[in-house]
Design an enzyme around this catalytic site. Structure first.
Site, short mmCIF file in Angstrom:
data_model
loop_
_atom_site.label_atom_id
_atom_site.label_comp_id
_atom_site.label_asym_id
_atom_site.label_seq_id
_atom_site.Cartn_x
_atom_site.Cartn_y
_atom_site.Cartn_z
N ASP A 158 14.73 76.04 63.74
CA ASP A 158 13.43 75.74 64.59
C ASP A 158 12.60 74.17 64.34
O ASP A 158 11.69 73.86 65.16
CB ASP A 158 12.16 76.69 64.42
CG ASP A 158 11.94 76.51 62.33
OD1 ASP A 158 12.83 75.35 62.00
OD2 ASP A 158 10.87 77.30 61.80
N SER A 159 13.69 73.36 64.45
CA SER A 159 13.33 71.37 64.18
C SER A 159 13.50 71.87 65.13
O SER A 159 12.35 70.20 65.58
CB SER A 159 13.97 71.15 63.33
OG SER A 159 15.81 71.52 63.45
N GLU A 177 13.03 82.07 56.62
CA GLU A 177 12.77 81.24 55.35
C GLU A 177 12.34 82.40 54.39
O GLU A 177 11.38 83.31 54.80
CB GLU A 177 11.83 80.56 55.31
CG GLU A 177 12.86 78.67 56.60
CD GLU A 177 11.67 77.94 56.44
OE1 GLU A 177 10.23 77.94 56.47
OE2 GLU A 177 12.37 76.80 57.91
N GLU A 211 17.06 73.26 51.17
CA GLU A 211 16.78 72.11 51.44
C GLU A 211 15.96 71.24 50.25
O GLU A 211 15.71 72.17 49.89
CB GLU A 211 15.61 72.65 52.80
CG GLU A 211 14.88 71.78 53.35
CD GLU A 211 14.83 71.58 54.55
OE1 GLU A 211 14.84 72.90 55.71
OE2 GLU A 211 14.01 70.78 55.05
O1 KIV Z 1 15.41 73.72 61.49
C1 KIV Z 1 15.91 73.21 61.13
O2 KIV Z 1 16.96 72.54 61.46
C2 KIV Z 1 16.55 73.60 59.71
C3 KIV Z 1 17.83 73.04 58.97
C4 KIV Z 1 16.43 71.32 58.23
C5 KIV Z 1 18.22 73.66 57.68
O3 KIV Z 1 16.38 74.78 59.36
#
Ligand code: KIV
Length: 272
Positions: A52-53, A123, A190
């Site tokens: 979701d980044s 999460e 993380e």
């Molecule tokens: O959304 C993402 O890129 C992540 C990574 C930072 C593990 O959850």
């Protein structure tokens, strides 16, 4: 110490557990589109995370909160079309699983059916235990995510290292063990102290994949835009940049602009 790599034609959740058992480190990177996913898969990355980044690096939002389930499915289906070998894990976005287990299952089913992704990631620990159980009971593999969980950024207030205090560290260890007992196939940790991450990795038999969690875990994950140096404003201590694409791309694009302006491009060989 490096360990001989087994040649996995297709990486599955089982392969990852086997890699941990054999001491082979797991490589994981994000990708959000077809072209990048093809490159990442061809280069031999074991796990591609449609994170979701994407909310930050693809859409320019400040946090991961705004991205929707439909948008995650769009990114994931583009990635899936490119991938032959890697296991593709898709993030359940904020708001798609927190309210109740039925909603969590519905969102996971949409991801699996509409994108073709191989697993989901969400999460949290004990707070979302019922949702994890429900998703797993439907036969959908689940990856956990503990430590700095960016969907809770407004609770934390900052992106600083988590679990430095004993109470939070103990809860994190218990949550990791709970996720293993529930049946998750792997966990992302993380931005937590390296010693704590190593303790977690040694206390469970499913793989622990770290980002800013040191070298004592079973694998590493980075956001592809960060490790390729596409964003020169983000330089956390845990990030290793393998290229400086921001400089190289602005240089190349600047040269293109120059060539167009000076009528150097196209030349005779570049036309019909
Ligand atoms: O959304 C993402 O890129 C992540 C990574 C930072 C593990 O959850």
């Amino acid at each position: 110490m490096s360990v001989a790599k087994k040649d996995y034609k297709k990486v599955t959740t089982k392969s990852l557990i086997e890699m941990k058992a054999n001491g082979e480190k797991i490589s994981m990177l994000t990708a959000y589109d077809f072209t990048m996913a093809k490159i990442v898969d061809t280069a031999g990355v074991d796990v591609i995370l449609v994170g979701d980044s994407a909310s930050n690096v693809m859409a320019g939002h400040e946090t991961t909160l705004p991205i929707t389930l439909d948008q995650m499915i769009y990114h994931a289906s583009s990635v899936i079309r490119a991938v032959d070998r890697a296991l593709v894990v898709v993030d359940l976005p904020f708001g798609s699983y927190q309210s109740d287990p039925k909603e969590a299952l519905r969102s996971s089913i949409r991801i699996m059916k509409e994108s073709g992704g191989h697993a989901v990631k969400l999460e949290g620990g004990s707070e979302i235990k019922e949702s994890i159980k429900r998703i797993l009971a439907a036969g959908i593999p689940v990856m956990g995510h503990l430590g700095l969980t960016p969907q809770s950024i407004y609770k934390f207030g900052t992106y600083t290292v988590r679990a430095k205090e004993e109470a939070e560290a103990e809860k994190l260890v218990e949550d990791a063990q709970l996720l293993e007992r529930l049946g998750c196939f792997a966990i992302v940790l993380e931005k937590i102290p390296a010693k704590l991450a190593q303790r977690v990795a040694q206390s469970i038999s499913i793989p622990v994949i770290g980002i800013g969690a040191g070298g004592g875990v079973d694998g590493q994950v980075l956001v592809i835009h960060d490790m390729l140096g596409m964003n020169n404003e983000f330089s956390p201590r845990f990030l290793r940049r393998y290229l400086d694409l921001y400089e190289q791309m602005t240089g190349a694009i600047g040269k293109y602009v120059e060539d167009v302006k000076s009528a150097d491009f196209p030349n005779e060989k570049e036309q019909y």
